[in-house]
Motif scaffolding. Sequence first.
Motif, PDB file in Angstrom:
ATOM      1  N   LEU A  93     -23.196 -38.529   5.442  1.00  0.00           N
ATOM      2  CA  LEU A  93     -23.493 -37.349   4.624  1.00  0.00           C
ATOM      3  C   LEU A  93     -23.235 -37.608   3.145  1.00  0.00           C
ATOM      4  N   MET A  94     -23.238 -38.852   2.732  1.00  0.00           N
ATOM      5  CA  MET A  94     -22.903 -39.183   1.346  1.00  0.00           C
ATOM      6  C   MET A  94     -23.905 -38.607   0.358  1.00  0.00           C
ATOM      7  N   ALA A  95     -25.142 -38.435   0.770  1.00  0.00           N
ATOM      8  CA  ALA A  95     -26.165 -37.953  -0.159  1.00  0.00           C
ATOM      9  C   ALA A  95     -26.138 -36.444  -0.318  1.00  0.00           C
ATOM     10  N   VAL A  96     -25.512 -35.729   0.612  1.00  0.00           N
ATOM     11  CA  VAL A  96     -25.587 -34.272   0.565  1.00  0.00           C
ATOM     12  C   VAL A  96     -24.271 -33.587   0.231  1.00  0.00           C
ATOM     13  N   LEU A  97     -23.153 -34.274   0.396  1.00  0.00           N
ATOM     14  CA  LEU A  97     -21.867 -33.637   0.111  1.00  0.00           C
ATOM     15  C   LEU A  97     -21.558 -33.661  -1.380  1.00  0.00           C
ATOM     16  N   PRO A  98     -21.071 -32.554  -1.915  1.00  0.00           N
ATOM     17  CA  PRO A  98     -20.658 -32.551  -3.321  1.00  0.00           C
ATOM     18  C   PRO A  98     -19.302 -33.246  -3.460  1.00  0.00           C
ATOM     19  N   PRO A  99     -18.955 -33.670  -4.671  1.00  0.00           N
ATOM     20  CA  PRO A  99     -17.649 -34.306  -4.859  1.00  0.00           C
ATOM     21  C   PRO A  99     -16.530 -33.352  -4.437  1.00  0.00           C
ATOM     22  N   GLY A 100     -15.564 -33.904  -3.752  1.00  0.00           N
ATOM     23  CA  GLY A 100     -14.439 -33.092  -3.296  1.00  0.00           C
ATOM     24  C   GLY A 100     -13.786 -33.714  -2.080  1.00  0.00           C
ATOM     25  N   VAL A 101     -12.989 -32.900  -1.408  1.00  0.00           N
ATOM     26  CA  VAL A 101     -12.204 -33.374  -0.276  1.00  0.00           C
ATOM     27  C   VAL A 101     -13.107 -33.827   0.882  1.00  0.00           C
ATOM     28  N   GLU A 102     -14.165 -33.064   1.164  1.00  0.00           N
ATOM     29  CA  GLU A 102     -15.047 -33.427   2.272  1.00  0.00           C
ATOM     30  C   GLU A 102     -15.754 -34.766   2.022  1.00  0.00           C
ATOM     31  N   ARG A 103     -16.157 -34.972   0.789  1.00  0.00           N
ATOM     32  CA  ARG A 103     -16.810 -36.246   0.464  1.00  0.00           C
ATOM     33  C   ARG A 103     -15.820 -37.395   0.542  1.00  0.00           C
ATOM     34  N   ASP A 104     -14.570 -37.143   0.155  1.00  0.00           N
ATOM     35  CA  ASP A 104     -13.539 -38.172   0.275  1.00  0.00           C
ATOM     36  C   ASP A 104     -13.311 -38.545   1.736  1.00  0.00           C
TER      37      ASP A 104
END
Length: 139
Positions: free
Chosen positions: A106-117
């Motif tokens: 989901l790297m292309a759709v998640l915004p920067p933040g905890v979920e992307r980390d």
Amino acid sequence: MLSWLQDFGELLLVWIGVQIVLGGAIGGLWSWERRLGRALVRVVRHEPDAAVLPLRRPIERIAADVCRLHDAFHHDGMRFAKYEGCRLAYDSVLAEAAETLELDHLMAVLPPGVERDRERERIERLLTQAGLLPRSRAA
């Protein structure tokens, strides 16, 4: 009116006769019809296009970029601007590696933040298991 049709018919018969004589002497009887027929068969018998594969870089180059950017991304004491640039580059290379290995991400759709980390850590684990990231470098 009848004389016009007779004249046209006679002219048509003469034209067909000339084609038969010249066609037999030059290149076969009604050769243009055969060529036209072959062209129509090629158009009608259109074979399906071959499967198009996306162009990707070799996995060795992607692995080298992942390792290089992994070291730079997990380096402490960076300025914010350099950290963000490194994060963007690292995330895009991680996404490319995951796509090359056909892993869901989901790297292309998640915004920067905890979920992307968390997604980044999950992909790093998968790449370590796949052998793209050495175990000693995995955070």
